[in-house]
Design an enzyme around this catalytic site. Structure first.
Site, PDB file in Angstrom:
ATOM      1  N   ASP A   1     -11.594  10.204  -3.970  1.00 50.07           N
ATOM      2  CA  ASP A   1     -12.882  10.864  -3.804  1.00 50.07           C
ATOM      3  C   ASP A   1     -12.925  12.186  -4.576  1.00 50.07           C
ATOM      4  O   ASP A   1     -13.825  12.993  -4.360  1.00 50.07           O
ATOM      5  CB  ASP A   1     -13.196  11.098  -2.326  1.00 50.07           C
ATOM      6  CG  ASP A   1     -12.104  11.867  -1.594  1.00 50.07           C
ATOM      7  OD1 ASP A   1     -11.050  12.137  -2.215  1.00 50.07           O
ATOM      8  OD2 ASP A   1     -12.291  12.195  -0.406  1.00 50.07           O
TER       9      ASP A   1
ATOM     10  N   THR B   1     -13.152   4.210   4.977  1.00 49.10           N
ATOM     11  CA  THR B   1     -12.542   5.160   5.895  1.00 49.10           C
ATOM     12  C   THR B   1     -13.635   6.017   6.526  1.00 49.10           C
ATOM     13  O   THR B   1     -14.749   6.134   6.002  1.00 49.10           O
ATOM     14  CB  THR B   1     -11.553   6.078   5.178  1.00 49.10           C
ATOM     15  OG1 THR B   1     -12.280   6.952   4.293  1.00 49.10           O
ATOM     16  CG2 THR B   1     -10.546   5.262   4.355  1.00 49.10           C
ATOM     17  N   LYS B   2     -13.294   6.640   7.663  1.00 52.89           N
ATOM     18  CA  LYS B   2     -14.284   7.497   8.323  1.00 52.89           C
ATOM     19  C   LYS B   2     -14.646   8.687   7.437  1.00 52.89           C
ATOM     20  O   LYS B   2     -15.790   9.157   7.454  1.00 52.89           O
ATOM     21  CB  LYS B   2     -13.760   7.964   9.676  1.00 52.89           C
ATOM     22  CG  LYS B   2     -12.502   8.813   9.622  1.00 52.89           C
ATOM     23  CD  LYS B   2     -12.050   9.222  11.026  1.00 52.89           C
ATOM     24  CE  LYS B   2     -10.801  10.081  10.977  1.00 52.89           C
ATOM     25  NZ  LYS B   2     -10.352  10.476  12.340  1.00 52.89           N
ATOM     26  N   PHE B   3     -13.694   9.154   6.634  1.00 47.68           N
ATOM     27  CA  PHE B   3     -13.974  10.275   5.736  1.00 47.68           C
ATOM     28  C   PHE B   3     -14.899   9.838   4.608  1.00 47.68           C
ATOM     29  O   PHE B   3     -15.763  10.585   4.171  1.00 47.68           O
ATOM     30  CB  PHE B   3     -12.660  10.816   5.170  1.00 47.68           C
ATOM     31  CG  PHE B   3     -11.704  11.287   6.221  1.00 47.68           C
ATOM     32  CD1 PHE B   3     -11.921  12.474   6.899  1.00 47.68           C
ATOM     33  CD2 PHE B   3     -10.589  10.538   6.556  1.00 47.68           C
ATOM     34  CE1 PHE B   3     -11.046  12.906   7.884  1.00 47.68           C
ATOM     35  CE2 PHE B   3      -9.705  10.954   7.533  1.00 47.68           C
ATOM     36  CZ  PHE B   3      -9.940  12.139   8.204  1.00 47.68           C
ATOM     37  N   GLU B   4     -14.717   8.583   4.161  1.00 50.93           N
ATOM     38  CA  GLU B   4     -15.569   8.052   3.101  1.00 50.93           C
ATOM     39  C   GLU B   4     -17.007   7.889   3.592  1.00 50.93           C
ATOM     40  O   GLU B   4     -17.956   8.211   2.879  1.00 50.93           O
ATOM     41  CB  GLU B   4     -15.014   6.709   2.644  1.00 50.93           C
ATOM     42  CG  GLU B   4     -15.612   6.170   1.370  1.00 50.93           C
ATOM     43  CD  GLU B   4     -14.887   4.923   0.892  1.00 50.93           C
ATOM     44  OE1 GLU B   4     -15.353   4.348  -0.103  1.00 50.93           O
ATOM     45  OE2 GLU B   4     -13.874   4.535   1.496  1.00 50.93           O
TER      46      GLU B   4
ATOM     47  N   ASP C   1      -3.048  12.305  -2.591  1.00 49.69           N
ATOM     48  CA  ASP C   1      -3.262  13.749  -2.704  1.00 49.69           C
ATOM     49  C   ASP C   1      -3.657  14.072  -4.140  1.00 49.69           C
ATOM     50  O   ASP C   1      -2.928  13.756  -5.083  1.00 49.69           O
ATOM     51  CB  ASP C   1      -1.966  14.490  -2.343  1.00 49.69           C
ATOM     52  CG  ASP C   1      -2.195  15.969  -2.110  1.00 49.69           C
ATOM     53  OD1 ASP C   1      -3.046  16.573  -2.803  1.00 49.69           O
ATOM     54  OD2 ASP C   1      -1.516  16.546  -1.245  1.00 49.69           O
TER      55      ASP C   1
ATOM     56  N   ASP D   1      10.224   7.466   0.218  1.00 51.48           N
ATOM     57  CA  ASP D   1       9.540   7.803  -1.022  1.00 51.48           C
ATOM     58  C   ASP D   1       9.132   6.507  -1.719  1.00 51.48           C
ATOM     59  O   ASP D   1       9.960   5.617  -1.935  1.00 51.48           O
ATOM     60  CB  ASP D   1      10.472   8.623  -1.914  1.00 51.48           C
ATOM     61  CG  ASP D   1       9.794   9.087  -3.190  1.00 51.48           C
ATOM     62  OD1 ASP D   1       9.420   8.237  -4.009  1.00 51.48           O
ATOM     63  OD2 ASP D   1       9.680  10.305  -3.386  1.00 51.48           O
TER      64      ASP D   1
ATOM     65  N   GLU E   1       4.948   5.034   3.567  1.00 49.76           N
ATOM     66  CA  GLU E   1       4.432   6.347   3.967  1.00 49.76           C
ATOM     67  C   GLU E   1       5.610   7.214   4.391  1.00 49.76           C
ATOM     68  O   GLU E   1       6.569   6.715   4.976  1.00 49.76           O
ATOM     69  CB  GLU E   1       3.430   6.191   5.109  1.00 49.76           C
ATOM     70  CG  GLU E   1       2.872   7.485   5.680  1.00 49.76           C
ATOM     71  CD  GLU E   1       2.146   8.321   4.650  1.00 49.76           C
ATOM     72  OE1 GLU E   1       2.622   9.463   4.403  1.00 49.76           O
ATOM     73  OE2 GLU E   1       1.142   7.849   4.082  1.00 49.76           O
TER      74      GLU E   1
ATOM     75  N   GLU F   1       0.848  -1.190   0.000  1.00 48.81           N
ATOM     76  CA  GLU F   1       0.000   0.000   0.000  1.00 48.81           C
ATOM     77  C   GLU F   1       0.881   1.237   0.000  1.00 48.81           C
ATOM     78  O   GLU F   1       1.722   1.421   0.885  1.00 48.81           O
ATOM     79  CB  GLU F   1      -0.939   0.028   1.201  1.00 48.81           C
ATOM     80  CG  GLU F   1      -1.866   1.237   1.154  1.00 48.81           C
ATOM     81  CD  GLU F   1      -3.073   1.132   2.068  1.00 48.81           C
ATOM     82  OE1 GLU F   1      -3.599   2.195   2.472  1.00 48.81           O
ATOM     83  OE2 GLU F   1      -3.492   0.002   2.389  1.00 48.81           O
TER      84      GLU F   1
END
Length: 243
Positions: free
Chosen positions: A181, A220-223, A145, A122, A95, A70
């Protein structure tokens, strides 16, 4: 592409690191006690670096198993959930942001996960220098991003050179799974993949170029909040099909 997204992806022969341009910006942030513990106490056991060189994944995990990478796991909630739900699969997270790496390491240790390793590097360098060719069953890129301003589109990680590098690291039949999104970025991703050699879109005709969210990708919580507000999320899954 829509009217607000008029610049296109770079050519396939553009330098992979795009003349030193990064797809991320390192941000300073306060570290919690748990995040610091992850970086200081758990890192020696689960952390990886470029200095480790080209990996032998069977040796790294002590077994043969499906392998998933990932890219840009954020605070790590999705990756932790997947690794816990699928102990038969090995996961490598990449990450650059220290709080997210520390959080993931702390959670992995608390849950006793043995099927997870982490880079704080990276992603392009890790893919180029550390992961063997034809070694991965899947590469995941969830909610990168979007760099929405036209002048910043060159920073988007999804470019022809990136997806070609990913293709070389996937096993034949392995998949590149992207989710976003931002509709304009979804269209950008679809455009890049439509031109990418050696890939086949797994979408059905009635939903192409997108697929319904696979069960293995956690919400995800944002989704969840976005769905409540009527915001869309687009998943693209392409299979390495050249061999």
């Amino acid at each position: 592409m829509n009217d607000t997204d008029t610049s296109g992806p770079e050519s396939a022969d553009a330098p992979l690191h795009r003349r030193g341009i990064k797809s991320y910006v390192l941000r300073a942030g306060r570290m919690t006690t748990a995040q610091t513990r992850g970086l200081e106490d758990v890192w020696p056991r689960l952390g990886l670096s470029l200095e480790d060189g080209r990996l032998d994944l069977d040796t790294l995990f002590g077994r043969r198993a499906p392998r998933v990478v990932e890219v840009g796991f954020g605070m790590g909630a999705s990756l932790i959930e997947q690794a816990e739900a699928h102990p038969e699969t090995d996961y490598i997270g990449i990450e650059v942001h220290a709080p997210g790496v520390g959080k993931l390491l702390d959670e992995a240790d608390k849950r006793g996960l043995a099927n997870l390793r982490v880079y704080r590097e990276d992603a392009l360098a890790v893919l180029e220098q550390c992961l063997p060719e034809a070694s991965l069953d899947s590469v995941q890129l969830f909610f990168p991003d979007p760099w929405p301003k036209k002048k910043h589109h060159k920073r988007r990680i999804v470019q022809p050179a990136f997806v070609e590098l990913v293709r070389t690291r996937l096993k034949p039949g392995g998949t590149l799974h992207m989710a976003t999104d931002w509709e304009a970025y979804a269209e950008w991703m679809a455009e890049v993949m439509a031109e990418a050699p050696g890939y086949a879109n797994t979408a059905e005709a009635d939903s192409a170029p997108y697929v319904p969210r696979p069960d293995y990708r956690p919400l995800t919580k944002f989704e969840v909040r976005g769905e409540r507000l009527g915001h869309g999320v687009w998943d693209l899954v392409h299979r390495r099909a050249d061999d």
